[in-house]
Scaffold this active site. Structure first.
Site, PDB file in Angstrom:
ATOM      1  N   GLY A  25       0.788  -1.227   0.000  1.00  0.00           N
ATOM      2  CA  GLY A  25       0.000   0.000   0.000  1.00  0.00           C
ATOM      3  C   GLY A  25       0.814   1.268   0.000  1.00  0.00           C
ATOM      4  O   GLY A  25       0.302   2.335   0.321  1.00  0.00           O
ATOM      5  N   LYS A  56      -0.280   2.310  -4.470  1.00  0.00           N
ATOM      6  CA  LYS A  56      -0.794   3.638  -4.830  1.00  0.00           C
ATOM      7  C   LYS A  56      -0.475   3.999  -6.277  1.00  0.00           C
ATOM      8  O   LYS A  56      -1.189   4.798  -6.889  1.00  0.00           O
ATOM      9  CB  LYS A  56      -0.186   4.682  -3.884  1.00  0.00           C
ATOM     10  CG  LYS A  56      -0.633   4.538  -2.427  1.00  0.00           C
ATOM     11  CD  LYS A  56      -2.102   4.841  -2.260  1.00  0.00           C
ATOM     12  CE  LYS A  56      -2.500   4.988  -0.795  1.00  0.00           C
ATOM     13  NZ  LYS A  56      -2.439   3.720  -0.072  1.00  0.00           N
ATOM     14  N   ASP A 132      -8.425   6.749   2.238  1.00  0.00           N
ATOM     15  CA  ASP A 132      -7.322   7.397   2.939  1.00  0.00           C
ATOM     16  C   ASP A 132      -6.663   8.454   2.061  1.00  0.00           C
ATOM     17  O   ASP A 132      -6.703   8.382   0.830  1.00  0.00           O
ATOM     18  CB  ASP A 132      -6.281   6.358   3.365  1.00  0.00           C
ATOM     19  CG  ASP A 132      -5.757   5.548   2.182  1.00  0.00           C
ATOM     20  OD1 ASP A 132      -6.558   5.215   1.282  1.00  0.00           O
ATOM     21  OD2 ASP A 132      -4.550   5.235   2.149  1.00  0.00           O
ATOM     22  N   ASP A 133      -6.050   9.435   2.708  1.00  0.00           N
ATOM     23  CA  ASP A 133      -5.239  10.458   2.049  1.00  0.00           C
ATOM     24  C   ASP A 133      -5.994  11.198   0.946  1.00  0.00           C
ATOM     25  O   ASP A 133      -5.516  11.340  -0.180  1.00  0.00           O
ATOM     26  CB  ASP A 133      -3.958   9.832   1.477  1.00  0.00           C
ATOM     27  CG  ASP A 133      -3.126   9.133   2.543  1.00  0.00           C
ATOM     28  OD1 ASP A 133      -3.303   9.450   3.725  1.00  0.00           O
ATOM     29  OD2 ASP A 133      -2.309   8.262   2.186  1.00  0.00           O
ATOM     30  N   TYR A 177      -8.014   7.649   9.745  1.00  0.00           N
ATOM     31  CA  TYR A 177      -7.585   6.273   9.993  1.00  0.00           C
ATOM     32  C   TYR A 177      -6.596   6.135  11.135  1.00  0.00           C
ATOM     33  O   TYR A 177      -6.048   5.061  11.366  1.00  0.00           O
ATOM     34  CB  TYR A 177      -7.003   5.649   8.722  1.00  0.00           C
ATOM     35  CG  TYR A 177      -5.855   6.408   8.089  1.00  0.00           C
ATOM     36  CD1 TYR A 177      -4.557   6.313   8.589  1.00  0.00           C
ATOM     37  CD2 TYR A 177      -6.074   7.211   6.970  1.00  0.00           C
ATOM     38  CE1 TYR A 177      -3.505   6.982   8.001  1.00  0.00           C
ATOM     39  CE2 TYR A 177      -5.034   7.894   6.374  1.00  0.00           C
ATOM     40  CZ  TYR A 177      -3.745   7.788   6.886  1.00  0.00           C
ATOM     41  OH  TYR A 177      -2.703   8.466   6.299  1.00  0.00           O
ATOM     42  N   ASP A 243       8.097   4.990   2.482  1.00  0.00           N
ATOM     43  CA  ASP A 243       7.808   5.779   1.285  1.00  0.00           C
ATOM     44  C   ASP A 243       7.791   7.279   1.553  1.00  0.00           C
ATOM     45  O   ASP A 243       7.793   8.077   0.617  1.00  0.00           O
ATOM     46  CB  ASP A 243       6.488   5.346   0.639  1.00  0.00           C
ATOM     47  CG  ASP A 243       5.306   5.391   1.587  1.00  0.00           C
ATOM     48  OD1 ASP A 243       5.504   5.649   2.793  1.00  0.00           O
ATOM     49  OD2 ASP A 243       4.167   5.164   1.128  1.00  0.00           O
ATOM     50  N   ASN A 271       2.437  -2.731   6.265  1.00  0.00           N
ATOM     51  CA  ASN A 271       2.688  -2.005   5.022  1.00  0.00           C
ATOM     52  C   ASN A 271       4.166  -1.615   5.052  1.00  0.00           C
ATOM     53  O   ASN A 271       4.529  -0.596   5.623  1.00  0.00           O
ATOM     54  CB  ASN A 271       1.799  -0.760   4.952  1.00  0.00           C
ATOM     55  CG  ASN A 271       2.044   0.060   3.699  1.00  0.00           C
ATOM     56  OD1 ASN A 271       2.205  -0.480   2.616  1.00  0.00           O
ATOM     57  ND2 ASN A 271       2.082   1.379   3.857  1.00  0.00           N
TER      58      ASN A 271
END
Length: 689
Positions: A25, A56, A132-133, A177, A243, A271
């Site tokens: 993820g 992503k 999310d995001d 989250y 990341d 993740n």
């Protein structure tokens, strides 16, 4: 020993099995199909059961979520889902429509269902909707249709879940989250309360903990969010994710999550790092954690009672993982060359040496032999690249030693300082050996994932090692540390680093708990009250270099007499450097040196005084490791001397003053000049103004 399937059956929440495995993820290059298949094999071997597909940068997962997969893409996903099934791994397909979906538009809902129907036709039976995001502001059409953002998300999630036949595994990732995103907090979050009240009970909720990257996840925090959500969450754990920082990678153990959490969770998914191969430790130790407290489940290692958690020891789990990983490192991933007896398409090149191997003659260089990688090397590797909130024990020791050696550099000749310096040097050498052994490991795929990181740490360690040696007088001051004209490999950070250094909070998030503070220096004019401090610095530097100050009957240097106060500097041509501890350096000048030379050495004909009539002298204490304050002092002083009408400046330096010799040489403008009457151990350097 029970099989992985038996372990799964014993870990169930209600009538559902405990979700344990890996999320792909992260932001960045997705893993390859071959890597994912290898992941399934490892998960099955280690007792994990789930893979959540959510890269992503798969455009059709997030940015172009409405687009169906083309036949080639469909073939890859079908093969991937089939491979997961072969290894008893539950393949969860996740889609992220939140960037631009209009929840109230029925065409959008239809497009989402059509996309998931396609993936279901590939053989997938588990799904996830991720929000999310994303921006939290609804468009005008959605504001008219839904009372809140949470109501919009829950409505579409429930509808899709029912459309798919209420699959056994269906995960929902909320926009809030983690606890840090909740307004005003978890227990009072209207968003989470809406999710808990309205989301169908068969749908599970993903949660990262107190923060996006949570240092610790406590039982109390999970009980709180479970109460609001009315269900146990599935932890999406970012403890090994990298990341957000391309200069960091994490190979420490899964930790700071007590095994008491296990019965209070629906599952845990890690993740991890973007790079596939370095995730061996993250996934292996998660598997050990998941099995540590399972009722009747086998443990990979006896954890013992010395840890805070009697069911799981992060360090023992780490050693277990590294022991297994070492075998992977030592296995080749490259096709082997054909031997002499094997048939090849081409004959090997013939040489005059014949078939015998080359043997060096006496006195020649021996043949290079690559040392094999060891478990100790991998322990060191993990320590150097541990976890987001913690360095490994060896890394912490190195930082503490470097800090101590730097702060106590004035005692560099004492037994304690030398002993600590040797210990630090030994640790630096271990890093270099680890780098060399990793570089020669047979499995090149792992090396290529790690190379940028280990090359970077080796370079940083080499600079620190050279710096400590120069403080102890065991080597020349490193040009990388003393010069303002650095090679690009001598500093880290690029533009990002420059931005950070300009911000007021720079350095306050260093993992080293007692880092040296960023030094603040003040350059001010010299005054008569500074004479004692300047003299003290001069005498300290003379003693450190074992230089005996000449007696009154011996020839004396003009620069020495300036430093000891026997000669006063020219007004407006003297500066001192101060830090938080006091005066730590000085630069003094005489604009007309000829008169002082005549008083000291008689009426001598110094032709050099015609071109270099002025003299400058100075010292900076070793605790000032940054060369830039000294450089600024000399620049200001030369400007003042030039304003007085002088045409040139020289300085007198003893051969043993390696630091100041290097300082003047690196300025680029000072060069050796001939000057009569100087002692043999003294050289003069001059610059025209």
């Amino acid at each position: 020993m029970a099989t992985s399937v038996e372990v799964k059956d014993k870990r169930r929440t209600g009538n559902k099995r405990f979700v344990s495995g890996v999320v792909e993820g992260f932001y960045g290059r997705p893993w390859t199909m071959e890597q994912r298949t290898e992941l399934f094999k490892r998960e099955q071997k280690w007792g994990l059961n789930t893979y959540l597909y959510a890269p992503k940068d798969d455009y059709k997962h997030r940015m172009y979520w409405r687009d169906l997969y083309c036949p080639e893409e469909a073939g890859q996903l079908i093969a991937l889902i089939s491979a997961a099934k072969q290894h008893n791994i539950d393949f969860i397909y996740a889609i992220s429509p939140g960037l631009d979906i209009t929840f109230s538009n029925r065409k959008e809902v239809t497009a989402l269902k059509r996309k998931l129907d396609q993936v279901r036709d590939f053989g997938c039976s588990s799904f996830s909707l991720l929000f999310d995001d994303i921006e939290t502001e609804m468009c005008p059409a959605d504001k008219q249709a839904f009372s809140s953002f949470a109501h919009a998300q829950v409505a579409i999630t429930n509808e899709v879940y029912q459309h798919l036949g209420e699959p056994e595994t269906f995960l929902f990732c909320p926009t809030d989250y983690c606890a840090a995103f909740c307004t005003p907090n978890v227990s009072q979050s209207s968003y989470l309360h809406t999710v808990g009240d309205k989301l169908l009970p068969g749908i599970d909720v993903l949660w990262t903990g107190p923060k996006v990257v949570s240092h610790k996840i406590s039982v109390k925090s999970i009980e709180e969010v479970s109460s609001v959500l009315k269900r146990a969450p599935v932890i999406w754990d970012n403890i090994h994710a990298n990341d957000y920082d391309p200069q960091r990678i994490f190979m420490g153990p899964f930790k700071d999550r007590p095994t008491e959490l296990l019965p209070k969770l629906r599952g845990v998914l890690t993740n991890p790092n973007c790079e596939f191969h370095p995730n061996f430790v993250a996934i292996h130790t998660l598997a050990t954690w998941c099995k540590a407290c399972s009722n009747g489940a086998p443990r990979d290692v006896e954890m013992g009672d010395e840890e805070q958690d009697p069911y799981y020891s992060p360090q023992k789990a780490l050693i277990l993982a590294l022991t297994d990983w070492l075998q992977v490192f030592l296995s080749t991933d490259q096709p082997t060359a054909c031997s002499k007896k094997e048939s090849c398409d081409e004959e090997p090149m013939q040489t005059d040496l014949g078939e015998g191997s080359y043997v060096p003659e006496p006195g020649e260089n021996p043949l290079y032999t690559a040392e094999p990688l060891t478990l100790e090397d991998l322990k060191l590797l993990s320590d150097l690249f541990y976890l987001p909130y913690e360095h490994g024990s060896t890394a912490r020791t190195m930082l503490h030693q470097l800090d101590w050696l730097k702060r106590h550099s004035q005692t560099a000749k004492t037994a304690e300082w030398c002993s600590r310096a040797q210990h630090f040097d030994d640790m630096c050498e271990a890093v270099v050996r680890m780098f060399n052994r990793l570089s020669n490991a047979p499995n090149r795929s792992i090396l290529y994932d790690l190379y940028n990181y280990i090359c970077d740490i080796k370079s940083g360690v080499n600079m620190a090692q050279a710096y400590i040696k120069s403080l102890g007088g065991l080597g020349k001051p490193s040009a990388q540390l003393m010069s303002g004209d650095l090679e690009p490999w001598s500093f880290r950070g690029g533009l990002s680093g420059e931005f950070q250094r300009m911000l007021p909070g720079h350095g306050n998030r260093d993992l080293f708990k007692h880092p040296p503070k960023t030094a603040v220096f003040c350059i001010r004019p010299y005054c008569p009250e500074d004479q004692m401090e300047v003299q003290k610095i001069f005498m300290t530097m003379q003693r450190e270099r074992q230089i005996q100050v000449p007696s009154l009957t011996q020839p004396r240097l003009i620069s020495d007499m300036l430093s000891t106060g026997d000669i006063s500097p020219t007004p407006q041509c003297a500066l001192v450097l101060e830090d938080e501890l006091g005066v730590c350096g000085y630069m003094l000048a005489l604009t007309d040196t000829k008169a002082a030379a005549a008083n000291i050495q008689g009426d001598m004909n110094h032709s050099a005084f015609e071109d270099f009539p002025s003299l400058v002298t100075g010292q900076v204490l070793p605790r000032v490791s940054d060369p830039s304050p000294g450089k600024r002092m000399i620049e200001q002083l030369l400007s003042a001397i030039k304003s007085s009408g002088s045409r040139g400046v020289f300085c007198e330096l003893r051969h043993s003053e390696r630091r100041m010799l290097d300082f003047y040489a690196k300025l680029g403008s000072f060069n050796p000049i001939k000057m009569a009457g100087l002692p043999q151990d003294v050289i003069a350097m001059g610059t025209s103004l």
